[in-house]
Scaffold this motif. Structure first.
Motif, PDB file in Angstrom:
ATOM      1  N   SER A  54      45.690  46.993  51.919  1.00  0.00           N
ATOM      2  CA  SER A  54      44.558  46.175  52.363  1.00  0.00           C
ATOM      3  C   SER A  54      43.362  46.405  51.443  1.00  0.00           C
ATOM      4  O   SER A  54      43.293  47.414  50.733  1.00  0.00           O
ATOM      5  CB  SER A  54      44.185  46.532  53.798  1.00  0.00           C
ATOM      6  N   ALA A  55      42.425  45.487  51.474  1.00  0.00           N
ATOM      7  CA  ALA A  55      41.207  45.635  50.668  1.00  0.00           C
ATOM      8  C   ALA A  55      40.475  46.912  51.069  1.00  0.00           C
ATOM      9  O   ALA A  55      39.984  47.649  50.208  1.00  0.00           O
ATOM     10  CB  ALA A  55      40.304  44.419  50.862  1.00  0.00           C
ATOM     11  N   TYR A  56      40.416  47.191  52.372  1.00  0.00           N
ATOM     12  CA  TYR A  56      39.753  48.407  52.840  1.00  0.00           C
ATOM     13  C   TYR A  56      40.450  49.647  52.288  1.00  0.00           C
ATOM     14  O   TYR A  56      39.785  50.574  51.813  1.00  0.00           O
ATOM     15  CB  TYR A  56      39.722  48.456  54.370  1.00  0.00           C
ATOM     16  N   ASP A  57      41.793  49.670  52.335  1.00  0.00           N
ATOM     17  CA  ASP A  57      42.544  50.828  51.834  1.00  0.00           C
ATOM     18  C   ASP A  57      42.313  51.035  50.336  1.00  0.00           C
ATOM     19  O   ASP A  57      42.162  52.162  49.873  1.00  0.00           O
ATOM     20  CB  ASP A  57      44.042  50.665  52.095  1.00  0.00           C
ATOM     21  N   ILE A  58      42.279  49.949  49.585  1.00  0.00           N
ATOM     22  CA  ILE A  58      42.037  50.050  48.138  1.00  0.00           C
ATOM     23  C   ILE A  58      40.629  50.581  47.883  1.00  0.00           C
ATOM     24  O   ILE A  58      40.434  51.492  47.078  1.00  0.00           O
ATOM     25  CB  ILE A  58      42.267  48.694  47.442  1.00  0.00           C
ATOM     26  N   CYS A  59      39.641  50.017  48.579  1.00  0.00           N
ATOM     27  CA  CYS A  59      38.255  50.473  48.398  1.00  0.00           C
ATOM     28  C   CYS A  59      38.110  51.935  48.799  1.00  0.00           C
ATOM     29  O   CYS A  59      37.427  52.709  48.122  1.00  0.00           O
ATOM     30  CB  CYS A  59      37.297  49.601  49.210  1.00  0.00           C
ATOM     31  N   ARG A  60      38.774  52.321  49.887  1.00  0.00           N
ATOM     32  CA  ARG A  60      38.703  53.720  50.324  1.00  0.00           C
ATOM     33  C   ARG A  60      39.311  54.630  49.258  1.00  0.00           C
ATOM     34  O   ARG A  60      38.777  55.691  48.948  1.00  0.00           O
ATOM     35  CB  ARG A  60      39.421  53.916  51.654  1.00  0.00           C
ATOM     36  N   VAL A  89      35.442  45.608  42.967  1.00  0.00           N
ATOM     37  CA  VAL A  89      36.840  46.037  43.074  1.00  0.00           C
ATOM     38  C   VAL A  89      37.714  44.810  43.303  1.00  0.00           C
ATOM     39  O   VAL A  89      38.773  44.669  42.681  1.00  0.00           O
ATOM     40  CB  VAL A  89      37.029  47.076  44.203  1.00  0.00           C
ATOM     41  N   GLY A  90      37.266  43.912  44.163  1.00  0.00           N
ATOM     42  CA  GLY A  90      38.029  42.685  44.440  1.00  0.00           C
ATOM     43  C   GLY A  90      38.235  41.828  43.202  1.00  0.00           C
ATOM     44  O   GLY A  90      39.326  41.294  42.976  1.00  0.00           O
ATOM     45  N   ARG A  91      37.192  41.696  42.377  1.00  0.00           N
ATOM     46  CA  ARG A  91      37.323  40.912  41.138  1.00  0.00           C
ATOM     47  C   ARG A  91      38.340  41.556  40.197  1.00  0.00           C
ATOM     48  O   ARG A  91      39.125  40.865  39.546  1.00  0.00           O
ATOM     49  CB  ARG A  91      35.963  40.769  40.457  1.00  0.00           C
ATOM     50  N   ILE A  92      38.300  42.883  40.117  1.00  0.00           N
ATOM     51  CA  ILE A  92      39.246  43.581  39.236  1.00  0.00           C
ATOM     52  C   ILE A  92      40.672  43.421  39.759  1.00  0.00           C
ATOM     53  O   ILE A  92      41.594  43.132  38.985  1.00  0.00           O
ATOM     54  CB  ILE A  92      38.851  45.065  39.089  1.00  0.00           C
ATOM     55  N   ILE A  93      40.865  43.573  41.065  1.00  0.00           N
ATOM     56  CA  ILE A  93      42.203  43.403  41.651  1.00  0.00           C
ATOM     57  C   ILE A  93      42.697  41.985  41.410  1.00  0.00           C
ATOM     58  O   ILE A  93      43.849  41.771  41.019  1.00  0.00           O
ATOM     59  CB  ILE A  93      42.190  43.733  43.168  1.00  0.00           C
ATOM     60  N   ASP A  94      41.824  41.007  41.609  1.00  0.00           N
ATOM     61  CA  ASP A  94      42.195  39.610  41.368  1.00  0.00           C
ATOM     62  C   ASP A  94      42.617  39.418  39.912  1.00  0.00           C
ATOM     63  O   ASP A  94      43.600  38.730  39.627  1.00  0.00           O
ATOM     64  CB  ASP A  94      41.012  38.700  41.719  1.00  0.00           C
ATOM     65  N   GLY A  95      41.894  40.034  38.981  1.00  0.00           N
ATOM     66  CA  GLY A  95      42.256  39.949  37.568  1.00  0.00           C
ATOM     67  C   GLY A  95      43.581  40.624  37.274  1.00  0.00           C
ATOM     68  O   GLY A  95      44.384  40.116  36.482  1.00  0.00           O
ATOM     69  N   LEU A  96      43.826  41.778  37.904  1.00  0.00           N
ATOM     70  CA  LEU A  96      45.105  42.474  37.713  1.00  0.00           C
ATOM     71  C   LEU A  96      46.269  41.626  38.216  1.00  0.00           C
ATOM     72  O   LEU A  96      47.345  41.595  37.603  1.00  0.00           O
ATOM     73  CB  LEU A  96      45.084  43.831  38.420  1.00  0.00           C
ATOM     74  N   VAL A  97      46.045  40.910  39.317  1.00  0.00           N
ATOM     75  CA  VAL A  97      47.086  40.009  39.847  1.00  0.00           C
ATOM     76  C   VAL A  97      47.292  38.846  38.882  1.00  0.00           C
ATOM     77  O   VAL A  97      48.429  38.475  38.557  1.00  0.00           O
ATOM     78  CB  VAL A  97      46.706  39.507  41.261  1.00  0.00           C
ATOM     79  N   GLU A  98      46.191  38.290  38.387  1.00  0.00           N
ATOM     80  CA  GLU A  98      46.270  37.170  37.438  1.00  0.00           C
ATOM     81  C   GLU A  98      47.028  37.562  36.169  1.00  0.00           C
ATOM     82  O   GLU A  98      47.780  36.768  35.626  1.00  0.00           O
ATOM     83  CB  GLU A  98      44.853  36.712  37.086  1.00  0.00           C
ATOM     84  N   LEU A 101      49.796  42.348  36.553  1.00  0.00           N
ATOM     85  CA  LEU A 101      49.917  43.807  36.573  1.00  0.00           C
ATOM     86  C   LEU A 101      50.031  44.303  38.010  1.00  0.00           C
ATOM     87  O   LEU A 101      50.396  45.448  38.251  1.00  0.00           O
ATOM     88  CB  LEU A 101      48.724  44.457  35.872  1.00  0.00           C
ATOM     89  N   MET A 102      49.700  43.431  38.961  1.00  0.00           N
ATOM     90  CA  MET A 102      49.856  43.706  40.383  1.00  0.00           C
ATOM     91  C   MET A 102      50.307  42.412  41.050  1.00  0.00           C
ATOM     92  O   MET A 102      50.167  41.329  40.475  1.00  0.00           O
ATOM     93  CB  MET A 102      48.523  44.148  41.013  1.00  0.00           C
ATOM     94  N   THR A 103      50.823  42.555  42.256  1.00  0.00           N
ATOM     95  CA  THR A 103      51.159  41.365  43.034  1.00  0.00           C
ATOM     96  C   THR A 103      50.314  41.352  44.297  1.00  0.00           C
ATOM     97  O   THR A 103      49.923  42.396  44.808  1.00  0.00           O
ATOM     98  CB  THR A 103      52.654  41.336  43.425  1.00  0.00           C
ATOM     99  N   ALA A 104      50.037  40.154  44.785  1.00  0.00           N
ATOM    100  CA  ALA A 104      49.252  39.995  46.006  1.00  0.00           C
ATOM    101  C   ALA A 104      50.141  39.445  47.102  1.00  0.00           C
ATOM    102  O   ALA A 104      51.098  38.713  46.834  1.00  0.00           O
ATOM    103  CB  ALA A 104      48.091  39.040  45.752  1.00  0.00           C
ATOM    104  N   GLY A 105      49.822  39.818  48.323  1.00  0.00           N
ATOM    105  CA  GLY A 105      50.537  39.260  49.467  1.00  0.00           C
ATOM    106  C   GLY A 105      50.054  37.842  49.738  1.00  0.00           C
ATOM    107  O   GLY A 105      49.028  37.393  49.217  1.00  0.00           O
ATOM    108  N   GLU A 106      50.800  37.129  50.569  1.00  0.00           N
ATOM    109  CA  GLU A 106      50.458  35.736  50.860  1.00  0.00           C
ATOM    110  C   GLU A 106      49.099  35.606  51.531  1.00  0.00           C
ATOM    111  O   GLU A 106      48.388  34.633  51.321  1.00  0.00           O
ATOM    112  CB  GLU A 106      51.544  35.113  51.745  1.00  0.00           C
ATOM    113  N   GLN A 107      48.742  36.572  52.345  1.00  0.00           N
ATOM    114  CA  GLN A 107      47.485  36.515  53.090  1.00  0.00           C
ATOM    115  C   GLN A 107      46.309  37.148  52.341  1.00  0.00           C
ATOM    116  O   GLN A 107      45.179  37.115  52.810  1.00  0.00           O
ATOM    117  CB  GLN A 107      47.653  37.216  54.443  1.00  0.00           C
ATOM    118  N   ASP A 108      46.565  37.762  51.178  1.00  0.00           N
ATOM    119  CA  ASP A 108      45.509  38.457  50.450  1.00  0.00           C
ATOM    120  C   ASP A 108      44.518  37.477  49.837  1.00  0.00           C
ATOM    121  O   ASP A 108      44.899  36.416  49.338  1.00  0.00           O
ATOM    122  CB  ASP A 108      46.099  39.336  49.340  1.00  0.00           C
ATOM    123  N   SER A 109      43.247  37.866  49.860  1.00  0.00           N
ATOM    124  CA  SER A 109      42.186  37.039  49.298  1.00  0.00           C
ATOM    125  C   SER A 109      41.109  37.952  48.723  1.00  0.00           C
ATOM    126  O   SER A 109      40.888  39.052  49.222  1.00  0.00           O
ATOM    127  CB  SER A 109      41.578  36.153  50.393  1.00  0.00           C
TER     128      SER A 109
END
Length: 191
Positions: A54-60, A89-98, A101-109
């Motif tokens: 989750s976004a919270y888990d990543i930020c933590r 952190v969200g922008r970086i995660i979004d870039g990593l998915v793009e 380098l990472m995958t996102a779940g269907e509900q991730d935003s």
């Protein structure tokens, strides 16, 4: 996801750094924090086929790693790395998915990262997340103590010259003033 070589990963991290404006090391650090968190969760739930973060888990995880980093307070470490808010952190995660380098779940935003933490009020997040801050900046307190001792000392010495305090108190003021004066020669040691 395809298996990438170290050179391919490095190239994607550099591209991402250039497009997002964050240092490559910061992006690699966030990516590594996600991998370490994913491994930890996999170790805790070995039967789970897919680990979703989750976004919270990543930020933590990012804030907890900043807390473990010597060299300053959590806020200072986050600011030094260019992370001012959880949205970074969200922008970086979004870039990593793009960059795959990472995958996102269907509900991730990316919106999931909105208002999770702000470095200006990191203390609230640390408390909420149950993280005890390790590296606290004490230098400003030291400087205030140094000047406080010096000023009180000078005032007591002046008071003894004018007869407002006894000579014994004047000598105490002299000692306090000297301690405050000597404290300026103690150099700040790197953490």
């Amino acid at each position: 996801m395809e298996q990438l070589t170290d050179d391919q990963i490095d190239a994607r991290l550099i591209e991402l750094s250039q497009s997002l404006g964050y240092r490559k090391e910061t992006i690699a650090w966030i990516w590594g924090a996600c991998h370490r968190l994913e491994q930890q969760q996999h170790d805790n739930h070995p039967d789970s086929p897919r680990i979703e973060l989750s976004a919270y888990d990543i930020c933590r995880a990012v804030v907890a790693e900043a807390n473990e980093t010597p060299g300053g307070s959590v806020k200072e470490i986050l600011i030094l790395t260019g992370i001012d808010r959880s949205e970074d952190v969200g922008r970086i995660i979004d870039g990593l998915v793009e960059k795959e380098l990472m995958t996102a779940g269907e509900q991730d935003s990316t919106l999931d990262f909105d208002d999770v933490f702000d470095s200006a009020d990191i203390g609230s997040f640390l408390t909420q997340a149950g993280i005890k801050q390790k590296h606290i900046k004490l230098w400003p307190t030291y400087v205030m103590l140094m000047w406080g001792l010096y000023i009180v000392g000078v005032a007591l010495v002046a008071g003894s010259y004018t007869g407002r305090v006894t000579p014994e108190v004047g000598w105490l003021g002299w000692a306090l003033g000297m301690i405050g004066f000597a404290m300026q020669f103690v150099r700040r040691r790197p953490a």
